[in-house]
Design a protein around this motif. Sequence first.
Motif, PDB file in Angstrom:
ATOM      1  N   TYR A 331       0.799  -1.221   0.000  1.00 56.52           N
ATOM      2  CA  TYR A 331       0.000   0.000   0.000  1.00 56.52           C
ATOM      3  C   TYR A 331       0.837   1.280   0.000  1.00 56.52           C
ATOM      4  N   ALA A 332       2.073   1.231   0.532  1.00 56.76           N
ATOM      5  CA  ALA A 332       2.910   2.434   0.556  1.00 56.76           C
ATOM      6  C   ALA A 332       4.001   2.385  -0.502  1.00 56.76           C
ATOM      7  N   ASP A 333       4.679   1.243  -0.605  1.00 56.75           N
ATOM      8  CA  ASP A 333       5.753   1.049  -1.596  1.00 56.75           C
ATOM      9  C   ASP A 333       6.851   2.105  -1.438  1.00 56.75           C
ATOM     10  N   THR A 334       7.294   2.296  -0.177  1.00 58.31           N
ATOM     11  CA  THR A 334       8.327   3.295   0.124  1.00 58.31           C
ATOM     12  C   THR A 334       9.350   2.668   1.072  1.00 58.31           C
ATOM     13  N   PRO A 335      10.470   3.360   1.295  1.00 58.99           N
ATOM     14  CA  PRO A 335      11.401   2.886   2.336  1.00 58.99           C
ATOM     15  C   PRO A 335      10.712   2.829   3.694  1.00 58.99           C
ATOM     16  N   VAL A 336      11.218   1.994   4.581  1.00 57.25           N
ATOM     17  CA  VAL A 336      10.606   1.769   5.891  1.00 57.25           C
ATOM     18  C   VAL A 336      11.610   2.148   6.975  1.00 57.25           C
ATOM     19  N   LEU A 337      11.146   2.907   7.951  1.00 55.49           N
ATOM     20  CA  LEU A 337      11.983   3.295   9.083  1.00 55.49           C
ATOM     21  C   LEU A 337      11.600   2.453  10.298  1.00 55.49           C
ATOM     22  N   PHE A 346       7.492  -3.308  28.492  1.00 53.16           N
ATOM     23  CA  PHE A 346       7.403  -3.698  27.083  1.00 53.16           C
ATOM     24  C   PHE A 346       8.635  -3.193  26.326  1.00 53.16           C
ATOM     25  N   LEU A 347       8.950  -3.904  25.241  1.00 56.67           N
ATOM     26  CA  LEU A 347       9.909  -3.430  24.245  1.00 56.67           C
ATOM     27  C   LEU A 347       9.103  -3.077  23.002  1.00 56.67           C
ATOM     28  N   SER A 348       9.122  -1.808  22.635  1.00 61.77           N
ATOM     29  CA  SER A 348       8.331  -1.340  21.497  1.00 61.77           C
ATOM     30  C   SER A 348       9.192  -1.295  20.244  1.00 61.77           C
ATOM     31  N   VAL A 349       8.693  -1.901  19.176  1.00 56.10           N
ATOM     32  CA  VAL A 349       9.343  -1.855  17.867  1.00 56.10           C
ATOM     33  C   VAL A 349       8.414  -1.075  16.936  1.00 56.10           C
ATOM     34  N   VAL A 350       8.899   0.046  16.414  1.00 55.94           N
ATOM     35  CA  VAL A 350       8.076   0.944  15.598  1.00 55.94           C
ATOM     36  C   VAL A 350       8.470   0.780  14.131  1.00 55.94           C
ATOM     37  N   VAL A 351       7.471   0.520  13.290  1.00 57.36           N
ATOM     38  CA  VAL A 351       7.677   0.382  11.848  1.00 57.36           C
ATOM     39  C   VAL A 351       6.842   1.459  11.158  1.00 57.36           C
ATOM     40  N   GLU A 352       7.501   2.368  10.441  1.00 58.59           N
ATOM     41  CA  GLU A 352       6.801   3.496   9.812  1.00 58.59           C
ATOM     42  C   GLU A 352       7.223   3.639   8.357  1.00 58.59           C
ATOM     43  N   ASP A 353       6.224   3.746   7.463  1.00 59.22           N
ATOM     44  CA  ASP A 353       6.535   3.927   6.050  1.00 59.22           C
ATOM     45  C   ASP A 353       6.339   5.399   5.673  1.00 59.22           C
ATOM     46  N   ASP A 354       6.456   5.679   4.380  1.00 61.03           N
ATOM     47  CA  ASP A 354       6.367   7.053   3.894  1.00 61.03           C
ATOM     48  C   ASP A 354       5.231   7.185   2.893  1.00 61.03           C
ATOM     49  N   GLY A 355       4.148   6.417   3.134  1.00 59.27           N
ATOM     50  CA  GLY A 355       3.067   6.357   2.157  1.00 59.27           C
ATOM     51  C   GLY A 355       1.908   7.279   2.409  1.00 59.27           C
ATOM     52  N   GLY A 356       2.006   8.178   3.375  1.00 55.50           N
ATOM     53  CA  GLY A 356       0.924   9.135   3.603  1.00 55.50           C
ATOM     54  C   GLY A 356      -0.093   8.702   4.633  1.00 55.50           C
ATOM     55  N   GLY A 357      -0.040   7.421   5.071  1.00 51.13           N
ATOM     56  CA  GLY A 357      -0.966   6.955   6.095  1.00 51.13           C
ATOM     57  C   GLY A 357      -2.365   6.686   5.564  1.00 51.13           C
ATOM     58  N   VAL A 358      -3.345   6.598   6.472  1.00 55.69           N
ATOM     59  CA  VAL A 358      -4.738   6.343   6.107  1.00 55.69           C
ATOM     60  C   VAL A 358      -5.594   7.507   6.602  1.00 55.69           C
ATOM     61  N   SER A 359      -6.805   7.555   6.109  1.00 57.44           N
ATOM     62  CA  SER A 359      -7.685   8.663   6.481  1.00 57.44           C
ATOM     63  C   SER A 359      -8.114   8.544   7.944  1.00 57.44           C
ATOM     64  N   THR A 360      -8.497   9.676   8.507  1.00 58.92           N
ATOM     65  CA  THR A 360      -8.916   9.704   9.916  1.00 58.92           C
ATOM     66  C   THR A 360     -10.137   8.822  10.150  1.00 58.92           C
ATOM     67  N   GLY A 398       0.905  -8.621  24.729  1.00 55.32           N
ATOM     68  CA  GLY A 398       1.452  -7.405  24.163  1.00 55.32           C
ATOM     69  C   GLY A 398       0.366  -6.555  23.536  1.00 55.32           C
ATOM     70  N   GLU A 399       0.755  -5.711  22.585  1.00 59.46           N
ATOM     71  CA  GLU A 399      -0.208  -4.795  21.985  1.00 59.46           C
ATOM     72  C   GLU A 399       0.260  -4.374  20.602  1.00 59.46           C
ATOM     73  N   LEU A 400      -0.683  -4.151  19.703  1.00 60.71           N
ATOM     74  CA  LEU A 400      -0.399  -3.631  18.372  1.00 60.71           C
ATOM     75  C   LEU A 400      -1.116  -2.288  18.226  1.00 60.71           C
ATOM     76  N   VAL A 401      -0.349  -1.232  17.990  1.00 62.13           N
ATOM     77  CA  VAL A 401      -0.917   0.119  17.891  1.00 62.13           C
ATOM     78  C   VAL A 401      -0.684   0.629  16.480  1.00 62.13           C
ATOM     79  N   ALA A 402      -1.764   1.007  15.795  1.00 61.62           N
ATOM     80  CA  ALA A 402      -1.671   1.551  14.434  1.00 61.62           C
ATOM     81  C   ALA A 402      -2.144   3.007  14.460  1.00 61.62           C
ATOM     82  N   GLU A 403      -1.294   3.892  13.953  1.00 62.73           N
ATOM     83  CA  GLU A 403      -1.628   5.314  13.939  1.00 62.73           C
ATOM     84  C   GLU A 403      -0.900   5.976  12.780  1.00 62.73           C
ATOM     85  N   ASN A 404      -1.311   7.184  12.460  1.00 66.36           N
ATOM     86  CA  ASN A 404      -0.631   7.950  11.420  1.00 66.36           C
ATOM     87  C   ASN A 404       0.579   8.653  12.017  1.00 66.36           C
ATOM     88  N   GLY A 405       1.751   8.448  11.356  1.00 64.16           N
ATOM     89  CA  GLY A 405       2.958   9.128  11.792  1.00 64.16           C
ATOM     90  C   GLY A 405       3.133  10.438  11.061  1.00 64.16           C
TER      91      GLY A 405
END
Length: 426
Positions: A331-337, A346-360, A398-405
């Motif tokens: 869906y993003a097709d960009t580099p991943v940070l 907890f140990l949090s691992v954050v995966v963020e792309d550069d695809g603009g995110g999703v609508s509110t 654990g927990e999975l949190v999805a949000e717009n970066g």
Amino acid sequence: MKLRKLFWGFLIVLSMELAALFVFAAEREVKTQDAVSVNEAVRLAERDFRDMRRHKNKTGLSYVVLDLSGNVLFRTEEGLSESINAAVLHRDTILDLTEKDAVVGKIIFYNDSAQMFFRQKRTAAYVLAVVLALQCAVGVGYAYYLNRTIVKPFQKLQGFAQRVAGGNLDVPLEMDRKNLFGAFTESFDIMRFELKEARRAQAQANREKKELVAKLSHDIKTPVASIKAASEVGAALAGHEKVRENYIQIIRKADQINTLITNLFTASLEELQQLPVTPEDMESEELFALLANADYLHRANTPEICKCLLSADKLRLQQVFDNIFANSYKYADTPVLVSSFQDGGFLSVVVEDDGGGVSTEELPLIKEKFFRGGNAKHAQGAGLGLYISDYFMKEMQGELVAENGKTGLKVTVRIALSVEMRQSGS
């Protein structure tokens, strides 16, 4: 072809080694002197016997000239046998020196066969050492070749089989088709693709069945609601108790039908109980391998991960990262940070792309079952990735949190620390 070259190289080196051993074993100590040189030395010694000061060695042999009393008249060099007894013990050659058919002295030729044999033996040892070194080099090269062409591919195949067994069909099997087992492993990747297509078709069929159930439930609930409303009015206006009880019975049956239709919606949620999750202690360093396996297109950086002990199911955690990276690819097709930090227990691992995110509007629904956003029209999928990942993380405490970066979708995987670390407060 490479395997054949290695085999022939090993065979040639082995043949050289056997030849060197054979030459060394067949070598015999040389005990003969050069007869021509010996005769020449005797002739010159007899000529100069009366005045050995003018005698010169023209043969290259090592010898000593003695008179009949055992006195040394001439020696070519130091360290030679200077008496008959010493010459006999050393197995030197002893000849008479004559003058007018009378013996006037002795000439002792030094026996250097032992030194020659030692030099030959040393040369053979050097040759054997070189051949053994070549053999070791060929052996190491052959072991490296086997490890690269057989062991590592089968290790990849093992990990691939575990993923397929765990239900992950999105990550392809990377393999060099020029490899010895290239065609063999390619068939496994074809199998993965066919299974993925079959699963997608199955998900599509299930989704269509869910839509059919939704339509039927809506169509059924509407007349049931009308029947219930009319029955409530009839019960309120009924003048006879028997008639009122009949209306109440109709209302109860309408409620029963409504409950059955509601249960039809929730029944599909029980499917997830067929996926067992077994958390166990694992080192945080193992996350590097999980992230590397999930990032099969190599678009992410290598994060810094603090050393700690986690409580997780490694296979299910791999599926979580696989689903997150697969969504980013599709869906993003960009580099991943990728980044990580320790947050309480907890140990949090954050995966963020550069695809603009999703609508509110879509963000609260992104982890719902079968939900697919507006940007997923041209990408294959069943809308189950984040839903299943969220289920796995809850089962691992654990927990999975999805949000717009800042620039795209940001998914945080919060992995619980082990009980031991939580109790110690680390």
